[in-house]
Design a protein around this motif. Sequence first.
Motif, PDB file in Angstrom:
ATOM      1  N   ALA B 155       0.840  -1.203   0.000  1.00 50.29           N
ATOM      2  CA  ALA B 155       0.000   0.000   0.000  1.00 50.29           C
ATOM      3  C   ALA B 155       0.875   1.253   0.000  1.00 50.29           C
ATOM      4  O   ALA B 155       0.642   2.200  -0.769  1.00 50.29           O
ATOM      5  CB  ALA B 155      -0.914  -0.002   1.220  1.00 50.29           C
ATOM      6  N   GLU B 156       1.871   1.239   0.840  1.00 53.52           N
ATOM      7  CA  GLU B 156       2.797   2.368   0.924  1.00 53.52           C
ATOM      8  C   GLU B 156       3.432   2.635  -0.442  1.00 53.52           C
ATOM      9  O   GLU B 156       3.521   3.769  -0.907  1.00 53.52           O
ATOM     10  CB  GLU B 156       3.878   2.024   1.965  1.00 53.52           C
ATOM     11  CG  GLU B 156       4.717   3.187   2.453  1.00 53.52           C
ATOM     12  CD  GLU B 156       3.882   4.276   3.084  1.00 53.52           C
ATOM     13  OE1 GLU B 156       4.076   5.456   2.697  1.00 53.52           O
ATOM     14  OE2 GLU B 156       3.043   3.976   3.953  1.00 53.52           O
ATOM     15  N   LYS B 157       3.825   1.558  -1.082  1.00 58.52           N
ATOM     16  CA  LYS B 157       4.501   1.671  -2.372  1.00 58.52           C
ATOM     17  C   LYS B 157       3.596   2.275  -3.445  1.00 58.52           C
ATOM     18  O   LYS B 157       3.974   3.232  -4.119  1.00 58.52           O
ATOM     19  CB  LYS B 157       4.973   0.275  -2.819  1.00 58.52           C
ATOM     20  CG  LYS B 157       5.911   0.310  -3.998  1.00 58.52           C
ATOM     21  CD  LYS B 157       6.649  -1.009  -4.127  1.00 58.52           C
ATOM     22  CE  LYS B 157       7.745  -0.926  -5.170  1.00 58.52           C
ATOM     23  NZ  LYS B 157       8.495  -2.206  -5.270  1.00 58.52           N
ATOM     24  N   VAL B 158       2.399   1.736  -3.600  1.00 65.95           N
ATOM     25  CA  VAL B 158       1.516   2.280  -4.642  1.00 65.95           C
ATOM     26  C   VAL B 158       1.112   3.717  -4.318  1.00 65.95           C
ATOM     27  O   VAL B 158       0.915   4.527  -5.220  1.00 65.95           O
ATOM     28  CB  VAL B 158       0.250   1.408  -4.877  1.00 65.95           C
ATOM     29  CG1 VAL B 158       0.624   0.100  -5.533  1.00 65.95           C
ATOM     30  CG2 VAL B 158      -0.541   1.196  -3.608  1.00 65.95           C
ATOM     31  N   ALA B 159       1.019   4.027  -3.043  1.00 66.09           N
ATOM     32  CA  ALA B 159       0.684   5.400  -2.652  1.00 66.09           C
ATOM     33  C   ALA B 159       1.791   6.346  -3.095  1.00 66.09           C
ATOM     34  O   ALA B 159       1.537   7.399  -3.686  1.00 66.09           O
ATOM     35  CB  ALA B 159       0.477   5.489  -1.146  1.00 66.09           C
ATOM     36  N   GLU B 160       3.025   5.947  -2.832  1.00 67.04           N
ATOM     37  CA  GLU B 160       4.164   6.760  -3.265  1.00 67.04           C
ATOM     38  C   GLU B 160       4.193   6.946  -4.773  1.00 67.04           C
ATOM     39  O   GLU B 160       4.560   8.003  -5.285  1.00 67.04           O
ATOM     40  CB  GLU B 160       5.485   6.096  -2.839  1.00 67.04           C
ATOM     41  CG  GLU B 160       5.980   6.528  -1.480  1.00 67.04           C
ATOM     42  CD  GLU B 160       7.112   5.628  -1.016  1.00 67.04           C
ATOM     43  OE1 GLU B 160       7.848   5.098  -1.876  1.00 67.04           O
ATOM     44  OE2 GLU B 160       7.225   5.425   0.214  1.00 67.04           O
ATOM     45  N   LEU B 161       3.801   5.895  -5.464  1.00 57.92           N
ATOM     46  CA  LEU B 161       3.841   5.940  -6.921  1.00 57.92           C
ATOM     47  C   LEU B 161       2.624   6.653  -7.511  1.00 57.92           C
ATOM     48  O   LEU B 161       2.428   6.670  -8.718  1.00 57.92           O
ATOM     49  CB  LEU B 161       3.969   4.524  -7.489  1.00 57.92           C
ATOM     50  CG  LEU B 161       5.329   3.865  -7.233  1.00 57.92           C
ATOM     51  CD1 LEU B 161       5.284   2.372  -7.535  1.00 57.92           C
ATOM     52  CD2 LEU B 161       6.418   4.521  -8.089  1.00 57.92           C
ATOM     53  N   GLY B 162       1.777   7.195  -6.647  1.00 54.25           N
ATOM     54  CA  GLY B 162       0.763   8.125  -7.117  1.00 54.25           C
ATOM     55  C   GLY B 162      -0.632   7.590  -7.355  1.00 54.25           C
ATOM     56  O   GLY B 162      -1.439   8.210  -8.052  1.00 54.25           O
ATOM     57  N   VAL B 163      -0.935   6.437  -6.767  1.00 50.04           N
ATOM     58  CA  VAL B 163      -2.287   5.920  -6.919  1.00 50.04           C
ATOM     59  C   VAL B 163      -3.271   6.840  -6.173  1.00 50.04           C
ATOM     60  O   VAL B 163      -2.912   7.474  -5.195  1.00 50.04           O
ATOM     61  CB  VAL B 163      -2.315   4.460  -6.391  1.00 50.04           C
ATOM     62  CG1 VAL B 163      -2.809   4.404  -4.975  1.00 50.04           C
ATOM     63  CG2 VAL B 163      -3.123   3.567  -7.292  1.00 50.04           C
ATOM     64  N   LYS B 164      -4.506   6.922  -6.668  1.00 49.97           N
ATOM     65  CA  LYS B 164      -5.467   7.833  -6.036  1.00 49.97           C
ATOM     66  C   LYS B 164      -6.374   7.120  -5.038  1.00 49.97           C
ATOM     67  O   LYS B 164      -6.901   7.729  -4.112  1.00 49.97           O
ATOM     68  CB  LYS B 164      -6.332   8.499  -7.107  1.00 49.97           C
ATOM     69  CG  LYS B 164      -5.569   9.515  -7.926  1.00 49.97           C
ATOM     70  CD  LYS B 164      -6.318   9.875  -9.201  1.00 49.97           C
ATOM     71  CE  LYS B 164      -5.414  10.645 -10.153  1.00 49.97           C
ATOM     72  NZ  LYS B 164      -5.880  10.503 -11.547  1.00 49.97           N
ATOM     73  N   GLY B 165      -6.574   5.844  -5.271  1.00 50.21           N
ATOM     74  CA  GLY B 165      -7.436   5.085  -4.375  1.00 50.21           C
ATOM     75  C   GLY B 165      -6.951   3.662  -4.201  1.00 50.21           C
ATOM     76  O   GLY B 165      -6.296   3.107  -5.086  1.00 50.21           O
ATOM     77  N   ILE B 166      -7.232   3.091  -3.037  1.00 55.87           N
ATOM     78  CA  ILE B 166      -6.874   1.699  -2.776  1.00 55.87           C
ATOM     79  C   ILE B 166      -8.123   0.946  -2.329  1.00 55.87           C
ATOM     80  O   ILE B 166      -8.855   1.409  -1.456  1.00 55.87           O
ATOM     81  CB  ILE B 166      -5.784   1.597  -1.683  1.00 55.87           C
ATOM     82  CG1 ILE B 166      -4.463   2.174  -2.204  1.00 55.87           C
ATOM     83  CG2 ILE B 166      -5.608   0.151  -1.244  1.00 55.87           C
ATOM     84  CD1 ILE B 166      -3.349   2.174  -1.170  1.00 55.87           C
ATOM     85  N   TRP B 167      -8.337  -0.190  -2.959  1.00 53.20           N
ATOM     86  CA  TRP B 167      -9.440  -1.066  -2.567  1.00 53.20           C
ATOM     87  C   TRP B 167      -8.787  -2.252  -1.888  1.00 53.20           C
ATOM     88  O   TRP B 167      -8.182  -3.079  -2.562  1.00 53.20           O
ATOM     89  CB  TRP B 167     -10.216  -1.475  -3.815  1.00 53.20           C
ATOM     90  CG  TRP B 167     -11.624  -1.910  -3.568  1.00 53.20           C
ATOM     91  CD1 TRP B 167     -12.420  -1.574  -2.515  1.00 53.20           C
ATOM     92  CD2 TRP B 167     -12.426  -2.739  -4.421  1.00 53.20           C
ATOM     93  NE1 TRP B 167     -13.663  -2.135  -2.671  1.00 53.20           N
ATOM     94  CE2 TRP B 167     -13.697  -2.860  -3.812  1.00 53.20           C
ATOM     95  CE3 TRP B 167     -12.192  -3.379  -5.639  1.00 53.20           C
ATOM     96  CZ2 TRP B 167     -14.736  -3.596  -4.390  1.00 53.20           C
ATOM     97  CZ3 TRP B 167     -13.223  -4.109  -6.207  1.00 53.20           C
ATOM     98  CH2 TRP B 167     -14.480  -4.217  -5.585  1.00 53.20           C
ATOM     99  N   ASN B 168      -8.902  -2.299  -0.583  1.00 58.26           N
ATOM    100  CA  ASN B 168      -8.132  -3.253   0.200  1.00 58.26           C
ATOM    101  C   ASN B 168      -8.931  -4.457   0.660  1.00 58.26           C
ATOM    102  O   ASN B 168      -9.886  -4.329   1.399  1.00 58.26           O
ATOM    103  CB  ASN B 168      -7.555  -2.530   1.430  1.00 58.26           C
ATOM    104  CG  ASN B 168      -6.880  -3.474   2.389  1.00 58.26           C
ATOM    105  OD1 ASN B 168      -6.260  -4.449   1.971  1.00 58.26           O
ATOM    106  ND2 ASN B 168      -7.007  -3.206   3.673  1.00 58.26           N
TER     107      ASN B 168
END
Lengths: 213, 213
Positions: B155-168
Amino acid sequence: MAVIRRLPRYYRYLADLLRVDIKRISSKELSERMGITASQIRQDLNCFGGFGQQGYGYNVETLYKEIGKILGVERRFTTIIIGAGNMGNALANYENFKKRGFDLIGIFDISPNRVGQYINGIEIMHMDRLEEFMKTHVVDIAILTVPSHATAEVAEKVAELGVKGIWNFSPQDLKLSHNVVIENVHLSDGLAVLGYRIKEMEEQEQKKKDKQN
Amino acid sequence: MAVIRRLPRYYRYLADLLRVDIKRISSKELSERMGITASQIRQDLNCFGGFGQQGYGYNVETLYKEIGKILGVERRFTTIIIGAGNMGNALANYENFKKRGFDLIGIFDISPNRVGQYINGIEIMHMDRLEEFMKTHVVDIAILTVPSHATAEVAEKVAELGVKGIWNFSPQDLKLSHNVVIENVHLSDGLAVLGYRIKEMEEQEQKKKDKQN
DNA sequence: TAGATTGTTAATCGATTAACAATC
DNA sequence: TAGATTGTTAATCGATTAACAATC
């Protein structure tokens, strides 16, 4: 009911605490970890009894066990999956359910390609055999992962055959006259809300930018 | 937000009405179908504008389109799935998402058995390629179906790479400092609540029986 | 005993429901 | 015009938060 729906979350956090060997916790510290108010935690827990101790807090293990008792973790439920498509498959393979007291005892489908195959050691049976199966086994919960057009009919059938709860994964809402507990999942609703919230966030960021210029 | 979470449900019911060619509907009739009060429907819809007409009710098609607009159905979101296990597989094959504006453009995993295989026409890539992929594609949403111990890191990684939303989909709650919208699914929480409600129902039936004797 | 923290009551907040004037 | 039904305000209900006395 609002409290009930929070219990599994408490249960998860307490399991985490146990895992890292934390013996006791105050409502204040737990509130910081969980991102809710300490007041709410004390209020919630007190719905079910005074599990804490003034000046000390809560014993993690005791509290964990107590919430487990409330949720019925010690009780075992038998489940069947109806619809052995991708979602049915995924759920059948989810080991966690067994740990939490849910035993999968049957899988049903109508597709000849699937009937006879095994998922996680359980044979996929044809729907024709559902009635016979449910008359010879106690089935507590039916997990419905069938196409939406089939949902209402299948739900009606398992209800008649005495299922106590239905976990419904089809987008179709279920209404039953029978005395059956229903939990609808509606995955795509959650995704739609995610989309809405992203859109909203983008708009707010846009506004911020506009202000700066 | 309570209203927002009801919108997808309205949207579904309106789609059903359209399908059976019903042109207009009053809050009263819709309330009976949906099992909520007419008052709530009018209140909810008015949060976003006066879609109805006194003495007439709501035009189903107009209302459907308006709610679609609010939810952002006309907007398209790109998604990637991280974790090509059973759940990832099920989600990758779920055709409805595409219809609702969510385009799956990548699937990632670390298992050598899975990398290189295709799901629904999309190749499973190794996680090593995630960074490169996200730098060359706009990814709006990351769908996380990885084991819980890996969730926080991914999650941390995709957030850093600029994702706008996470469906966990992992039982682990996500907390991120980044400006990312998160929807946690927590399937097993729902199952736990189902178990609780069954237990409760059984107890009440028992009480009824005891009374009769 | 002093400090900490609960259990619990009271206050606040938000969401749902009721009511009705406006108007198609 | 009369009937129907919305939009909207006010009332109610339930859930969350604050406060504090009880007590470990």
